[in-house]
Enzyme design. Structure first.
Site, short mmCIF file in Angstrom:
data_model
loop_
_atom_site.label_atom_id
_atom_site.label_comp_id
_atom_site.label_asym_id
_atom_site.label_seq_id
_atom_site.Cartn_x
_atom_site.Cartn_y
_atom_site.Cartn_z
CB CYS A 112 -2.28 12.37 -23.27
SG CYS A 112 -0.46 11.80 -22.79
CG HIS A 256 -4.74 12.00 -20.05
ND1 HIS A 256 -4.16 10.93 -19.98
CD2 HIS A 256 -3.53 12.85 -19.98
CE1 HIS A 256 -2.95 10.77 -19.99
NE2 HIS A 256 -2.69 12.37 -20.09
CG ASN A 286 0.39 10.21 -18.20
OD1 ASN A 286 -0.38 9.58 -19.33
ND2 ASN A 286 0.65 11.62 -18.74
N1 COA Z 1 11.92 14.26 -7.86
C1 COA Z 1 12.41 15.05 -7.01
N2 COA Z 1 12.67 16.36 -7.63
C2 COA Z 1 12.40 16.48 -8.94
C3 COA Z 1 11.69 15.51 -9.61
C4 COA Z 1 11.56 14.24 -9.20
N3 COA Z 1 11.16 13.26 -9.86
N4 COA Z 1 11.50 16.08 -10.71
C5 COA Z 1 11.90 17.33 -10.74
N5 COA Z 1 12.41 17.59 -9.40
C6 COA Z 1 12.73 18.76 -9.16
C7 COA Z 1 13.36 19.87 -10.17
O1 COA Z 1 14.51 19.51 -10.40
C8 COA Z 1 13.15 20.96 -9.64
O2 COA Z 1 14.23 21.45 -8.74
P1 COA Z 1 14.80 22.75 -8.75
O3 COA Z 1 13.79 23.61 -8.16
O4 COA Z 1 16.00 22.59 -7.66
O5 COA Z 1 15.32 23.08 -10.11
C9 COA Z 1 11.87 21.03 -8.80
O6 COA Z 1 11.83 19.57 -8.40
C10 COA Z 1 10.58 21.61 -9.27
O7 COA Z 1 10.31 21.16 -10.71
P2 COA Z 1 9.27 21.51 -11.79
O8 COA Z 1 9.52 20.61 -12.90
O9 COA Z 1 9.10 22.68 -11.58
O10 COA Z 1 8.17 20.41 -10.84
P3 COA Z 1 6.64 20.47 -11.04
O11 COA Z 1 5.99 20.74 -9.90
O12 COA Z 1 6.31 21.10 -12.34
O13 COA Z 1 6.15 19.03 -10.97
C11 COA Z 1 5.82 17.65 -13.11
C12 COA Z 1 6.76 18.35 -12.29
C13 COA Z 1 6.39 17.05 -14.42
C14 COA Z 1 5.26 16.69 -12.38
C15 COA Z 1 4.54 18.58 -13.54
O14 COA Z 1 5.30 19.52 -14.29
C16 COA Z 1 3.72 18.15 -14.49
O15 COA Z 1 2.86 17.19 -14.03
N6 COA Z 1 3.59 18.53 -15.59
C17 COA Z 1 2.61 18.07 -16.68
C18 COA Z 1 3.11 16.82 -17.12
C19 COA Z 1 2.13 16.22 -18.12
O16 COA Z 1 0.90 16.38 -18.07
N7 COA Z 1 2.85 15.73 -19.09
C20 COA Z 1 2.18 14.75 -19.86
C21 COA Z 1 0.88 15.38 -20.63
S1 COA Z 1 0.27 13.75 -21.19
#
Ligand code: COA
Length: 329
Positions: A112, A256, A286
């Site tokens: 990214c 980004h 993204n």
């Molecule tokens: N739908 C519903 N629930 C979901 C889910 C989805 N698509 N994805 C994850 N969950 C659940 C998880 O299983 C977890 O459940 P639990 O508490 O029962 O274990 C809960 O939601 C929280 O998960 P978590 O991973 O802590 O969520 P988050 O708030 O961190 O959001 C992302 C997840 C991926 C959206 C976030 O971490 C993110 O954007 N991270 C940066 C990613 C990024 O920028 N990546 C690319 C770099 S270019």
């Protein structure tokens, strides 16, 4: 010799995949995805489209906007982690598709952050007189490397391409178009947090790899989220310092598009007004290395970003690698 951006272009596949479409594939909901990421829908390339087709589409539009004949192009850099083939580079296929014979063409892999890396390289080529008409492309066909059973990753990404043509500054007076400053970084200690574990030479594809989907994107989202805000903020400050301007002199933050919550926090830490923060994550998700040049070109074409505007760009992703670029258009 300073570089400047001469033209911009982008390409998005026609097919739209909404959050509701994804909720039919994995246990998620439109509400969860919108609240946690800001994404409503993304574009998905059909089987007829390859990564190099999207890259060439964006490059042709950027060349047209710049008024540059493809035969004048003397450098092509493609930033991608989803090239058509492991070998040769996608840039060589783009060279043929846009009709730019006899120029060096190569790919770079910085996920990214790929676009700001590529722009930094092009800036150096221009500064040393090694290139006069460089085409820089960020392109990703991520839908083909996602695990569509993993709700933690498949909701986030989309396909597309964005490109810019870079050349030497035509006018060096104060306030003229220029790449004002760039800053790039890598911290390999977080490599396992965002990785395609197999499919490379370390772990070739086997039946077991396919069964475990180890040839698809694996991500620990929280690990990335934690460092993203801090690192994007600091790299933006470095580009501002190199460019010798303050945040209140920036017209647009063209970051980004990884997650709206990351973007809001970076904007707030930088102290830039919310109405200067450009977004399209709600429509395209993204698109990794393509996201900055797509966002840039969309806003140039609508007339929101005008000639002479100062634009701060930043990106962070797998590696982790991150960086920023400050330009005056
Ligand atoms: N739908 C519903 N629930 C979901 C889910 C989805 N698509 N994805 C994850 N969950 C659940 C998880 O299983 C977890 O459940 P639990 O508490 O029962 O274990 C809960 O939601 C929280 O998960 P978590 O991973 O802590 O969520 P988050 O708030 O961190 O959001 C992302 C997840 C991926 C959206 C976030 O971490 C993110 O954007 N991270 C940066 C990613 C990024 O920028 N990546 C690319 C770099 S270019």
């Amino acid at each position: 010799m300073r570089a400047q951006i001469l033209g911009t272009g982008h390409f998005l596949p026609d097919s739209v995949r909404t959050n509701d479409d994804i909720a039919k594939m994995v246990d998620t909901s439109d509400e969860w995805i919108r609240e946690r990421t800001g994404i409503r829908e993304r574009r998905i390339a059909g089987p007829e489209l390859q990564n190099s087709d999207m890259a060439a589409g964006a490059a042709k539009r950027a060349l047209e906007a710049a008024g540059v004949d493809p035969r004048e192009v003397d450098l092509i850099i493609v930033a991608t982690v989803t090239g058509d083939h492991p070998m040769p580079a996608t840039a060589v296929l783009v060279q043929q598709k846009i009709g730019a014979p006899n120029c060096p063409a190569f790919d770079i892999s910085a996920a990214c952050a790929g676009f700001v890396y590529a722009l930094t390289i092009a800036d150096s080529f221009i500064a040393t007189g090694r290139a006069r008409r460089a085409v820089i492309i960020g392109v990703e066909l991520l839908s083909r490397i996602l695990n569509w059973q993993d709700r933690g990753t498949c909701i986030l990404f989309g396909d597309g391409a964005g490109a810019v043509v870079v050349g030497p500054q035509e006018d060096d007076s104060a306030g003229a178009s220029a790449v004002l400053g760039t800053s790039i970084h890598t911290d390999g200690s977080l490599a396992p947090s965002l990785i395609i574990p197999a499919g490379g030479t370390a772990k070739p594809v086997t039946a077991e790899v396919l069964a475990l989907a180890e040839n698809k994107v694996f991500m620990r989202g929280q690990d990335i989220f934690k460092v993203a805000v801090k690192n994007l903020t600091s790299t933006c400050k470095q580009a501002l310092e190199k460019g010798g301007i303050t945040i209140d002199q920036v017209d647009w933050l063209c970051s980004h598009q990884a997650n709206l919550r990351i973007l809001d926090q970076v904007a707030s830490r930088l102290g830039i007004a919310p109405d200067k923060v450009l977004t399209n994550i709600e429509r395209v998700g993204n698109t990794s290395s393509a996201s900055i040049p797509i966002l840039l070109d969309e806003n140039v074409r609508t007339g929101k970003i005008k000639k002479g505007d100062t634009v701060l760009m930043c990106g962070l992703g797998a590696g982790i690698s991150w960086g920023s670029a400050l330009i005056r258009l």
